[in-house]
Design an enzyme around this catalytic site. Structure first.
Site, short mmCIF file in Angstrom:
data_model
loop_
_atom_site.label_atom_id
_atom_site.label_comp_id
_atom_site.label_asym_id
_atom_site.label_seq_id
_atom_site.Cartn_x
_atom_site.Cartn_y
_atom_site.Cartn_z
N THR A 1 0.82 -1.22 0.00
CA THR A 1 0.00 0.00 0.00
C THR A 1 0.85 1.27 0.00
O THR A 1 0.42 2.29 -0.54
CB THR A 1 -0.95 0.03 1.21
OG1 THR A 1 -0.20 0.03 2.43
CG2 THR A 1 -1.89 -1.16 1.20
N THR B 1 -1.80 8.18 1.50
CA THR B 1 -1.43 6.83 1.06
C THR B 1 -2.70 6.00 1.03
O THR B 1 -3.45 5.98 2.00
CB THR B 1 -0.40 6.21 2.02
OG1 THR B 1 0.74 7.07 2.12
CG2 THR B 1 0.05 4.84 1.50
N PHE B 2 -2.92 5.31 -0.06
CA PHE B 2 -4.21 4.64 -0.30
C PHE B 2 -4.21 3.22 0.29
O PHE B 2 -4.55 2.26 -0.40
CB PHE B 2 -4.50 4.59 -1.79
CG PHE B 2 -4.81 5.93 -2.40
CD1 PHE B 2 -6.12 6.37 -2.55
CD2 PHE B 2 -3.79 6.76 -2.84
CE1 PHE B 2 -6.41 7.59 -3.13
CE2 PHE B 2 -4.06 7.99 -3.41
CZ PHE B 2 -5.38 8.41 -3.55
N HIS B 3 -3.88 3.11 1.59
CA HIS B 3 -3.86 1.79 2.22
C HIS B 3 -5.22 1.10 2.09
O HIS B 3 -5.34 0.04 1.46
CB HIS B 3 -3.55 1.92 3.72
CG HIS B 3 -2.30 2.67 4.06
ND1 HIS B 3 -1.04 2.16 3.80
CD2 HIS B 3 -2.11 3.86 4.68
CE1 HIS B 3 -0.13 3.02 4.24
NE2 HIS B 3 -0.76 4.06 4.77
N ASP B 4 -6.24 1.68 2.71
CA ASP B 4 -7.56 1.05 2.77
C ASP B 4 -8.26 1.00 1.42
O ASP B 4 -8.89 0.00 1.08
CB ASP B 4 -8.43 1.76 3.80
CG ASP B 4 -7.86 1.66 5.21
OD1 ASP B 4 -7.05 0.74 5.46
OD2 ASP B 4 -8.21 2.50 6.05
#
Length: 290
Positions: free
Chosen positions: A188, A225-228
């Site tokens: 991610t 940051t596009f973790h989810d």
């Protein structure tokens, strides 16, 4: 032939990192997603439920929202209350929720749709661990268990969601689900946007409250940051990531995750990602929402 909608049950700690709200906007915009419920977890879960309700109202979707566990299974709380709750003064939102019923709601929803529900957990795993303890058959009744959590390559240390409740995470990874997927930090963190670039893309009404909530996040860091959202997107566009099969174990001391590759392992983890394809997919999905 039109694809059938994916039934998704979201468990989230929306309100600290902005990526939970970014992921919820995606799910509400995704035409292949039927969001059957939202449960919230960790510090101030009622405030988190209110934040989720902001986006559901914008989307015109009467999604059931239930506050869940506010503290981890073992030890003191790690997560702070959600700073994004300051935005609630500026957006219509729900204020009254069925407190104490989140786990039972999750259990009933999954049992009502055996083999059809994807449980997407993008926060600490307290609610999920409690669900599996109350009804040990539940993991086998899921279509998928998809987690944003862990780190499976590189030197990342303990990932935040797992670190917040490592005992819960250990219980969840010990459960048997037909698909038990993790999208971890090692993947991610490759998908980021500068704050200015992200805010410039928040032109759809669904993203207006997200941009507002993001103020507290961007005050301390220059990017999202596009973790989810990446974990969410793999449900509908699995080609965005590559996956490897093996076994995940959790250190219940600090929440560090260890990974052992094995063709017959019970878990799959993301090991590659196409960042440009994800960014294009995300904004095309949200901008295409009615």
């Amino acid at each position: 032939m039109k694809r059938m909608a994916e039934l998704v049950l979201l468990d989230t700690d929306i309100g600290n990192d902005i990526d939970d709200a970014v992921a919820l906007a995606y799910l509400l915009a995704q035409p292949e997603c039927e969001l059957v419920g939202i449960t919230t977890v960790t510090a101030a879960p009622v405030d988190r439920a209110s934040l989720a309700s902001v986006l559901c109202r914008i989307a015109g979707r009467p999604v059931p929202i239930l506050p869940g566990a506010g503290v981890p299974l073992v030890g003191p709380p790690v997560q702070a209350p959600p700073p994004q709750a300051a935005a609630l003064a500026r957006w219509p939102h729900d204020e009254v929720f069925a407190v104490g019923e989140a786990v039972e709601f999750m259990r009933r929803t999954i049992r009502a749709h055996p083999g059809e529900v994807t449980l997407l957990a993008i926060g600490p795993l307290t609610n999920v661990a409690l669900l599996f303890a109350v009804d040990p058959v539940i993991p086998s009744l899921l279509r998928r268990l998809v987690l944003m959590g862990g780190a499976f390559a590189g030197d990342f240390g303990a990932e935040w969601n797992i670190h917040n409740d490592p005992h819960a995470a250990a219980r969840v990874y010990a459960a048997s689900a037909r698909t038990h997927r993790s999208v971890g930090l090692d993947v991610t963190t490759r998908v980021q946007m500068d704050a200015a670039d992200f805010l410039a893309r928040c032109d759809h009404p669904l993203l207006h409250p997200v941009a507002d909530m993001a103020a507290s996040w961007f005050a301390e860091r220059p990017h999202v940051t596009f973790h989810d959202p990446l974990a969410a997107a793999t449900i509908f566009a699995p080609e965005l990531c590559g996956f490897a099969r093996g076994e995940v174990t959790v250190d219940t001391g600090d929440g560090a995750t260890a990974w052992r590759a094995a063709a017959d392992g019970p878990h799959e983890v993301a090991d590659t990602v196409n960042p440009d394809a994800f960014i294009a997919h995300y904004f095309a999905t949200v901008s295409g929402a009615g």
